[in-house]
Design an enzyme around this catalytic site. Structure first.
Site, PDB file in Angstrom:
ATOM      1  N   ASP A   1     -15.037  -9.001  46.313  1.00 36.84           N
ATOM      2  CA  ASP A   1     -14.929  -8.619  45.017  1.00 36.84           C
ATOM      3  C   ASP A   1     -14.254  -7.057  45.163  1.00 36.84           C
ATOM      4  O   ASP A   1     -13.316  -6.787  44.245  1.00 36.84           O
ATOM      5  CB  ASP A   1     -16.441  -8.362  44.506  1.00 36.84           C
ATOM      6  CG  ASP A   1     -16.924  -9.763  44.080  1.00 36.84           C
ATOM      7  OD1 ASP A   1     -16.187 -10.792  44.587  1.00 36.84           O
ATOM      8  OD2 ASP A   1     -17.919  -9.709  43.381  1.00 36.84           O
TER       9      ASP A   1
ATOM     10  N   GLU B   1     -16.263 -39.075  31.575  1.00 37.66           N
ATOM     11  CA  GLU B   1     -16.268 -37.669  31.512  1.00 37.66           C
ATOM     12  C   GLU B   1     -17.412 -37.169  30.644  1.00 37.66           C
ATOM     13  O   GLU B   1     -18.085 -37.745  29.849  1.00 37.66           O
ATOM     14  CB  GLU B   1     -15.099 -36.950  30.813  1.00 37.66           C
ATOM     15  CG  GLU B   1     -13.812 -37.369  31.736  1.00 37.66           C
ATOM     16  CD  GLU B   1     -12.416 -36.825  30.995  1.00 37.66           C
ATOM     17  OE1 GLU B   1     -12.534 -36.044  30.042  1.00 37.66           O
ATOM     18  OE2 GLU B   1     -11.495 -37.294  31.224  1.00 37.66           O
TER      19      GLU B   1
ATOM     20  N   LYS C   1     -18.996 -34.767  27.754  1.00 35.35           N
ATOM     21  CA  LYS C   1     -18.625 -34.175  26.483  1.00 35.35           C
ATOM     22  C   LYS C   1     -19.073 -32.853  26.445  1.00 35.35           C
ATOM     23  O   LYS C   1     -20.403 -32.685  26.060  1.00 35.35           O
ATOM     24  CB  LYS C   1     -19.269 -35.241  25.418  1.00 35.35           C
ATOM     25  CG  LYS C   1     -18.329 -34.858  24.013  1.00 35.35           C
ATOM     26  CD  LYS C   1     -18.737 -36.159  23.019  1.00 35.35           C
ATOM     27  CE  LYS C   1     -17.991 -35.710  21.741  1.00 35.35           C
ATOM     28  NZ  LYS C   1     -18.296 -34.324  21.279  1.00 35.35           N
TER      29      LYS C   1
ATOM     30  N   ASP D   1     -19.676 -29.306  25.328  1.00 38.47           N
ATOM     31  CA  ASP D   1     -20.319 -28.986  23.664  1.00 38.47           C
ATOM     32  C   ASP D   1     -19.724 -27.459  23.369  1.00 38.47           C
ATOM     33  O   ASP D   1     -20.302 -26.334  23.748  1.00 38.47           O
ATOM     34  CB  ASP D   1     -21.748 -29.051  23.619  1.00 38.47           C
ATOM     35  CG  ASP D   1     -22.043 -29.090  22.003  1.00 38.47           C
ATOM     36  OD1 ASP D   1     -21.238 -29.409  21.149  1.00 38.47           O
ATOM     37  OD2 ASP D   1     -23.389 -29.156  21.885  1.00 38.47           O
TER      38      ASP D   1
ATOM     39  N   TYR E   1      -9.021 -31.526  29.343  1.00 40.51           N
ATOM     40  CA  TYR E   1      -9.309 -32.896  29.414  1.00 40.51           C
ATOM     41  C   TYR E   1      -8.100 -33.716  29.008  1.00 40.51           C
ATOM     42  O   TYR E   1      -8.293 -34.958  29.029  1.00 40.51           O
ATOM     43  CB  TYR E   1     -10.603 -33.441  28.663  1.00 40.51           C
ATOM     44  CG  TYR E   1     -10.797 -32.988  27.242  1.00 40.51           C
ATOM     45  CD1 TYR E   1      -9.790 -33.208  26.204  1.00 40.51           C
ATOM     46  CD2 TYR E   1     -11.551 -31.932  26.972  1.00 40.51           C
ATOM     47  CE1 TYR E   1      -9.831 -32.801  25.059  1.00 40.51           C
ATOM     48  CE2 TYR E   1     -11.909 -31.353  25.579  1.00 40.51           C
ATOM     49  CZ  TYR E   1     -10.668 -31.863  24.567  1.00 40.51           C
ATOM     50  OH  TYR E   1     -10.817 -31.348  23.449  1.00 40.51           O
TER      51      TYR E   1
ATOM     52  N   LYS F   1     -22.797 -40.184  22.147  1.00 42.03           N
ATOM     53  CA  LYS F   1     -23.631 -39.119  22.010  1.00 42.03           C
ATOM     54  C   LYS F   1     -25.205 -39.240  22.461  1.00 42.03           C
ATOM     55  O   LYS F   1     -25.643 -40.223  22.081  1.00 42.03           O
ATOM     56  CB  LYS F   1     -23.626 -38.645  20.560  1.00 42.03           C
ATOM     57  CG  LYS F   1     -22.252 -38.523  19.899  1.00 42.03           C
ATOM     58  CD  LYS F   1     -21.755 -37.175  19.953  1.00 42.03           C
ATOM     59  CE  LYS F   1     -22.338 -36.108  18.678  1.00 42.03           C
ATOM     60  NZ  LYS F   1     -21.436 -35.375  18.071  1.00 42.03           N
TER      61      LYS F   1
ATOM     62  N   CYS G   1     -49.193 -11.842   1.558  1.00 36.15           N
ATOM     63  CA  CYS G   1     -48.338 -11.612   2.620  1.00 36.15           C
ATOM     64  C   CYS G   1     -49.245 -11.553   4.009  1.00 36.15           C
ATOM     65  O   CYS G   1     -50.127 -10.881   3.879  1.00 36.15           O
ATOM     66  CB  CYS G   1     -47.713 -10.148   2.629  1.00 36.15           C
ATOM     67  SG  CYS G   1     -46.883  -9.504   4.175  1.00 36.15           S
TER      68      CYS G   1
ATOM     69  N   CYS H   1     -49.228  -7.593   4.915  1.00 38.09           N
ATOM     70  CA  CYS H   1     -49.722  -6.434   4.246  1.00 38.09           C
ATOM     71  C   CYS H   1     -50.780  -6.941   2.861  1.00 38.09           C
ATOM     72  O   CYS H   1     -50.815  -6.181   2.209  1.00 38.09           O
ATOM     73  CB  CYS H   1     -48.774  -5.534   3.576  1.00 38.09           C
ATOM     74  SG  CYS H   1     -47.723  -6.404   2.512  1.00 38.09           S
TER      75      CYS H   1
ATOM     76  N   CYS I   1     -42.297 -11.171   0.472  1.00 39.23           N
ATOM     77  CA  CYS I   1     -43.218 -10.408   0.417  1.00 39.23           C
ATOM     78  C   CYS I   1     -42.414  -9.101  -0.739  1.00 39.23           C
ATOM     79  O   CYS I   1     -41.543  -8.664   0.174  1.00 39.23           O
ATOM     80  CB  CYS I   1     -43.753  -9.720   1.671  1.00 39.23           C
ATOM     81  SG  CYS I   1     -44.760  -8.209   1.255  1.00 39.23           S
TER      82      CYS I   1
ATOM     83  N   CYS J   1     -44.921  -2.752   3.462  1.00 42.90           N
ATOM     84  CA  CYS J   1     -45.149  -3.773   4.449  1.00 42.90           C
ATOM     85  C   CYS J   1     -44.642  -3.487   5.884  1.00 42.90           C
ATOM     86  O   CYS J   1     -43.486  -3.059   5.970  1.00 42.90           O
ATOM     87  CB  CYS J   1     -44.589  -5.186   3.932  1.00 42.90           C
ATOM     88  SG  CYS J   1     -44.726  -6.619   4.875  1.00 42.90           S
TER      89      CYS J   1
END
Ligand code: IVH
Length: 680
Positions: free
Chosen positions: A39, A119, A121, A123, A230, A321, A415, A418, A433, A439
């Site tokens: 690097d 292949e 898929k 996302d 692809y 899917k 709430c 509070c 609330c 709060c």
């Protein structure tokens, strides 16, 4: 002269050499995953190239490896027409559907032997990349399939997208693929967003799509996106089979699934297709990126042509899917969270269960309606699903397993933090609330929002520090920030002298932020950044805004009844008025500052020339010029290689942007401009 000339040509030669070397090592590192230099050596070459390019702006090239870090800004992406439409795939969810698709293919092809390529898929977001003479010239989003947005500047920062091809590539072609955010990058991104008090991305797909549309390409570079390609599209015949075209793309330097052992497979039966699907359905969580299924393609290009297309998708390919994964577990309790705006969110507390590669203990329940609709009861066995989203959902109750004596769940009326009675505004599904200023989570949330990047952008303080300040009793609301002193902070944990100094300086600097940021920072419900800007443009000062009626506000573009009422009600409240007057006394801006106001005047821009283009939020056109001139800079009319900076506002023309990039002129935003003066 001739010396200069020979220096220039020697530089050019070295630049060309370095670019080639760096492209090659990039390829080895990011695509082959087999680096040949360290690097450090890589960074040294890159640094050398940076220096030579800086000294020779005439050799600027947007595809240089130095440009991977981004830097250019885009206000509005240009729409471009796709030369071939970007279609979608039809979906299938079962073996039966795959069998039917294969049978149709056999029928049309008259029982020829058919090979299929399976292949993953990926996302993410689809992109089309155009290469001319081996150089990336354009990257476009899918858009509506016919045309998309030109996002080249952002895609250039993605290391697995080659900027310069190798081998024997066609002169002109487009290649399509998916840009996605690997899971580890996604986790890191959301962690840092959380720390900065920003909204989290629900899943890596949204994060990838959102990142591609960022205006600052430097920010895109930080997002660590990746790509898989692809399909190659071209008028000319590239290869006889899809598999062969993937092999070619690999040889030109693209990141393709062929670089991995089992990401792609060429098969000839439904059984084999199903095996590939089942393998990945089970192992998808071991991948460093998300997939939502498998794509099956007829391999032979001539068979593909015979099968053809429907209006939306090719008949020669289909997506399978994966089902959203589901598990059953017990609902132990329903708890409630109170957010910054007072919105109450119910959360299901579950008996721990393994789902989609993680252990799930909590799931979101959107609101009271959902709980009622599902008739959820404590002790129920519930179905939990994890789709594309990271946060699982409760989708139903297994009624057969309901304990006897279970009682319908009663939604809370007060709430949980509070005890204030909750309200549910008409037409909304969420309970709130109303104790905005008392709060505790709302008070903390308000301060966290106030300091956040898009609001007052206070350096040296993050969401966690805000919590600490509350816990220590140093802050009970926004106005207290302006009373803090270094000596109050020093006793806090992890607060060294330097951090304390930074925090106080950051708070001090926030006093120069313009009124629209202050207004947004107040956290008025329904008032986002844009609404705050519109209100400031229309009413100029807090006094005029406080005098305005709901009808006055409705006259402003994009301000509807809900917003107008929310602003009006807020400004009429005693607690809000007390806050505003405290902030005003502390020195914050409550008036529009068109000309950059009283920002420091200096010599910082001595000898530098500026081109100003577009519309700005913190200045008007003359104001920004005056600001530059008062800080000793020179305004010039058009961009040339002698221009030092282009200050880009909204709606800056694409031609100007391109010219600036070509000449290597630095493009900065109005905020960066102001920062340059402030830092001085
Ligand atoms: S081939 C004619 N292969 O899925 C369409 N698509 O609905 C050719 N996708 O928009 C697409 N992985 O973004 C293909 N291995 C893959 C894919 C893939 C993900 C996406 C693509 C497309 C959508 C199809």
């Amino acid at each position: 002269m001739s010396d200069l000339f020979s220096q220039e040509s020697a530089d050019k030669e070295r630049i060309d050499y370095l670019r080639k070397e760096l492209n090659h090592h990039n390829f080895l590192y990011y695509i082959k995953d087999a680096p040949e230099i360290s690097d450090r050596e890589f960074d040294a070459l890159l640094e050398e190239l940076h220096k030579l390019e800086d000294a020779n702006p005439q050799f600027f090239d947007p595809n240089s490896p130095t440009q991977r870090v981004g830097g250019g800004l885009t206000k509005k992406f240009k729409t471009v027409k796709h030369s071939f439409p970007m279609l979608s795939l039809s979906n299938s969810y079962s073996r039966t559907e795959i069998e039917a698709w294969v049978a149709r293919a056999y029928k049309s092809l008259g029982d020829q032997k058919v090979f299929f390529v399976c292949e993953l898929k990926y996302d993410g977001a689809a992109v089309s990349l155009r290469y001319e003479n081996g150089v990336l010239v354009r990257a476009t989003t899918r858009g509506d399939g016919k045309s998309g947005d030109d996002i080249t500047i952002n895609v250039r920062t993605i290391r697995t997208v080659p900027l310069q091809l190798k081998g024997d590539y066609p002169e002109i072609f487009e290649i399509r693929g998916e840009i996605f955010m690997p899971k580890p990058s996604f986790v890191t991104l959301n962690e840092s967003r959380k720390a900065a008090g920003l909204d989290l991305f629900a899943n890596p797909r949204n994060a990838a799509a959102g990142s591609l549309k960022l205006q600052d390409s430097k920010e895109v570079a930080n997002r660590r996106l990746e790509s898989f390609t692809y399909s190659v599209v071209s008028d000319a015949d590239i290869a006889d089979s899809h598999y062969a075209s993937l092999e070619l793309a690999t040889s030109w330097g693209f990141h393709t699934p062929l670089l991995y052992d089992n990401y792609v497979q060429r098969v000839s039966s439904v059984d084999d297709v199903m095996q590939f699907i089942e393998y990945w359905n089970e192992h998808r969580h071991d991948l460093p990126f998300e997939i939502d299924g498998v794509v099956i393609k007829v391999d032979d290009v001539y068979q593909q042509k015979e099968l053809g297309y429907t209006a939306k998708s090719p008949r020669w390919a289909i997506a399978y899917k994966f089902a959203a994964e589901e598990a059953q577990t017990i609902l132990n309790d329903i708890r409630f969270q109170v957010g910054r705006t007072g919105a109450v969110t119910p959360v299901a507390e579950l008996e721990a269960v393994a789902l989609a590669g993680t252990t799930v203990r909590r799931a979101s329940l959107h609101n009271a309606d959902q709980i009622a609709r599902l008739d959820l009861r404590i002790g129920d066995t519930v179905r939990v699903e994890k789709g594309g989203d990271i946060i699982p959902k409760v989708t139903g109750v297994v009624h057969e397993l309901r304990p006897v004596n279970s009682k319908p769940f009663e939604y809370i009326q007060n709430c949980p933090e509070c005890q204030a009675p909750l309200v549910r505004p008409e037409g909304e599904v969420v309970h709130y609330c109303p104790a905005e200023f008392t709060c505790p989570p709302q008070r903390i949330g308000k301060v966290q929002h106030f300091i956040s990047r898009k609001a007052l952008d206070i350096d040296g303080i993050g969401s966690e520090t805000v919590k600490q300040l509350f816990q220590a009793g140093l802050v009970t609301g926004i106005a207290d920030l302006y009373k803090l002193r270094v000596e109050d902070l020093l006793p806090l944990e992890r607060m060294a002298q330097k951090s304390a100094d930074n925090l106080i300086q950051g708070i001090e600097a926030s006093k120069t932020q313009p009124f629209e940021r202050v207004l947004f920072g107040l956290g008025i419900r329904h008032v986002g950044e844009t609404v705050a800007q519109k209100l400031v443009a229309a009413f100029s000062s807090i006094d005029r805004l406080m005098e305005a009626s709901i009808e006055d506000m409705l006259l402003v573009d994009e301000i509807g009844e809900i917003i107008a009422k929310s602003v009006f009600d807020f400004l009429k409240r005693d607690d809000a008025q007390i806050l505003i007057s405290a902030l005003r006394d502390a020195g914050l801006n409550f008036e529009r500052t068109d000309s950059g106001g009283d920002l420091l005047m200096s010599q910082v821009f001595q000898g530098k020339s500026f081109v100003v283009s577009g519309v700005f939020t913190r200045f008007d056109r003359d104001g920004i010029k005056e600001f530059i001139q008062k800080n000793s800079g020179k305004i010039v009319g058009s961009i040339s290689s002698k221009t030092d900076y282009v200050v880009a506002g909204e709606n800056m023309g694409p031609a100007k942007l391109e010219k600036a990039q070509k000449l290597g002129v630095r493009i900065i935003s109005e905020n960066e401009l102001i920062q340059m003066v402030e830092q001085q």
